[in-house]
Write an enzyme that holds these catalytic residues in place. Structure first.
Site, PDB file in Angstrom:
ATOM      1  N   CYS A 150       0.750  -1.245   0.143  1.00 25.65           N
ATOM      2  CA  CYS A 150      -0.024   0.117  -0.135  1.00 25.65           C
ATOM      3  C   CYS A 150       0.808   1.246  -0.124  1.00 25.65           C
ATOM      4  O   CYS A 150       1.300   1.658   1.088  1.00 25.65           O
ATOM      5  CB  CYS A 150      -0.929  -0.071   1.204  1.00 25.65           C
ATOM      6  SG  CYS A 150      -2.154   1.440   1.217  1.00 25.65           S
ATOM      7  N   CYS A 183      -0.321   4.184   2.143  1.00 25.95           N
ATOM      8  CA  CYS A 183      -0.215   3.934   3.580  1.00 25.95           C
ATOM      9  C   CYS A 183       0.998   4.198   3.715  1.00 25.95           C
ATOM     10  O   CYS A 183       1.460   4.707   4.961  1.00 25.95           O
ATOM     11  CB  CYS A 183      -0.747   2.656   3.967  1.00 25.95           C
ATOM     12  SG  CYS A 183      -2.176   1.989   3.255  1.00 25.95           S
ATOM     13  N   ASP A 184       2.028   3.810   3.395  1.00 28.50           N
ATOM     14  CA  ASP A 184       3.386   3.449   3.739  1.00 28.50           C
ATOM     15  C   ASP A 184       4.371   4.343   3.024  1.00 28.50           C
ATOM     16  O   ASP A 184       5.559   4.531   3.429  1.00 28.50           O
ATOM     17  CB  ASP A 184       3.960   2.069   3.673  1.00 28.50           C
ATOM     18  CG  ASP A 184       3.126   0.975   4.488  1.00 28.50           C
ATOM     19  OD1 ASP A 184       2.635   1.511   5.611  1.00 28.50           O
ATOM     20  OD2 ASP A 184       2.725  -0.391   4.013  1.00 28.50           O
TER      21      ASP A 184
END
Ligand code: NAP
Length: 298
Positions: free
Chosen positions: A131, A134-135
């Site tokens: 992701c 997200c990261d």
């Protein structure tokens, strides 16, 4: 007993909840993640949902959830561990309790496919991610590789190019599955290096990811990319574990159900990415939710 239990709180499940509420059905929506919203929560920008160009995926997911809640169906954050759907009374069992319903709308969605190469599991959370939104922030100023050639890989590469110093886009062919507009944007981005006809073979490092070992598929030449992170975007696999063996699946493992969302079992409907279909988009998931509820009403 509920009229319908909806399993999954992504766009398909939430749309089903809205339509069920409007049809005055006694409905329960179970979603394991307290946040709800499904995959779009991890989508930076949704640019193809009608009327909302450039929508933020997270916000859109929240708005879907709020819409269902406003009509009286607030997702219940319980993970379903078992379903028994053969008879007229369907049973849905969570870690907390057992629920009964006349019908089930199974909208459990799909999850990230794994590459299955050495290092992928060992470095998960230590440089390997599924992701980018997200990261990605953890890789500011660093070098990363994105693996895949679909919409998600292209979008991830563009997202990471804004954060990272350099991004390798590693794809096993020389043409892309993803949208042409995205391909053009990727090609025009200076710090994205296309690494085509190239298959990843191993992710290696000490405590964290340090390199991605690849092979050129046409020449057999080995490549060793020095990277701090590897973002894997090689497609999705449907979450069918709960109903596998109870309803028919297609040859790719998706729930076999046509545009009417009816599965091989009476009273069980499949909606969204978990169902056999050609186009897996928010708009088709939302459409499935409505169609499945119409199917319950007969
Ligand atoms: P996808 O379209 O299935 O693409 C997966 C990519 O990964 C393909 O390029 C595939 O290569 C590659 N791949 C698969 N297995 C691999 C392996 N073992 N090793 C190396 N590469 C591998 O998946 P996706 O990008 O996750 O998209 C999923 C669905 O969501 C699609 O329908 C997509 O259109 C949709 N989506 C749409 C949007 C949007 O419209 N904004 C955004 C995100 C997702 P090959 O091409 O060689 O098979």
């Amino acid at each position: 007993m509920y009229d319908v239990i909806i399993i999954g709180g992504g766009p398909a499940g939430l749309s089903a909840a809205v339509y069920a509420a409007r049809a005055c059905l006694n409905a329960l929506l179970l979603e394991k993640h307290p946040m709800g919203g499904g995959q779009i929560l991890n989508t930076a920008e949704v640019d193809n949902y009608l009327g909302l160009p450039g929508a933020d995926g997270f916000e859109l997911g929240q708005r879907f959830t709020e819409h269902a809640a406003k009509l009286g169906i607030k997702p219940v954050a319980e993970e379903v561990i078992r379903i028994s759907c053969g008879g007229a009374v369907k049973k849905v069992i969570t870690a907390k309790q057992e629920y009964e319903a006349k019908a089930i709308i199974y909208a459990a969605g799909a999850g990230h496919k794994k590459l299955g190469i050495p290092g992928e599991e060992a470095f998960a959370g230590k440089g390997v991610s599924y992701c980018a939104t997200c990261d990605g922030a953890f890789f500011r100023g660093k070098t990363t590789a994105v693996i895949g050639g679909g919409d998600v890989a292209l979008e991830d590469a563009l997202f990471l190019a804004n954060v990272c110093e350099k991004v390798y886009l590693v794809h096993r062919r020389d043409t892309f599955r993803g949208a042409r507009t995205l391909v053009e944007r990727v090609k025009a981005t200076e710090n994205i290096e296309l690494t085509l006809d190239t298959a990843p073979e191993e992710i290696a490092g000490e405590d964290r990811v340090q390199k991605l070992l690849c092979v050129h598929k046409k020449t057999g030449e080995k490549k060793n990319l020095a990277v701090d992170g590897v973002f894997i975007a090689v497609g999705m696999a449907p979450y069918t574990r709960l109903i596998d063996g109870q309803v028919k699946l297609d040859e790719n493992g998706y729930v076999a159900a046509g545009e009417d969302c009816k599965t091989s079992v009476d009273g069980v409907f499949a909606a969204g990415d978990v169902r056999t279909k050609k186009v897996r988009q928010i708009v088709t998931a939302v459409s499935d939710g409505a169609v499945a509820v119409a199917g319950i009403q007969g």
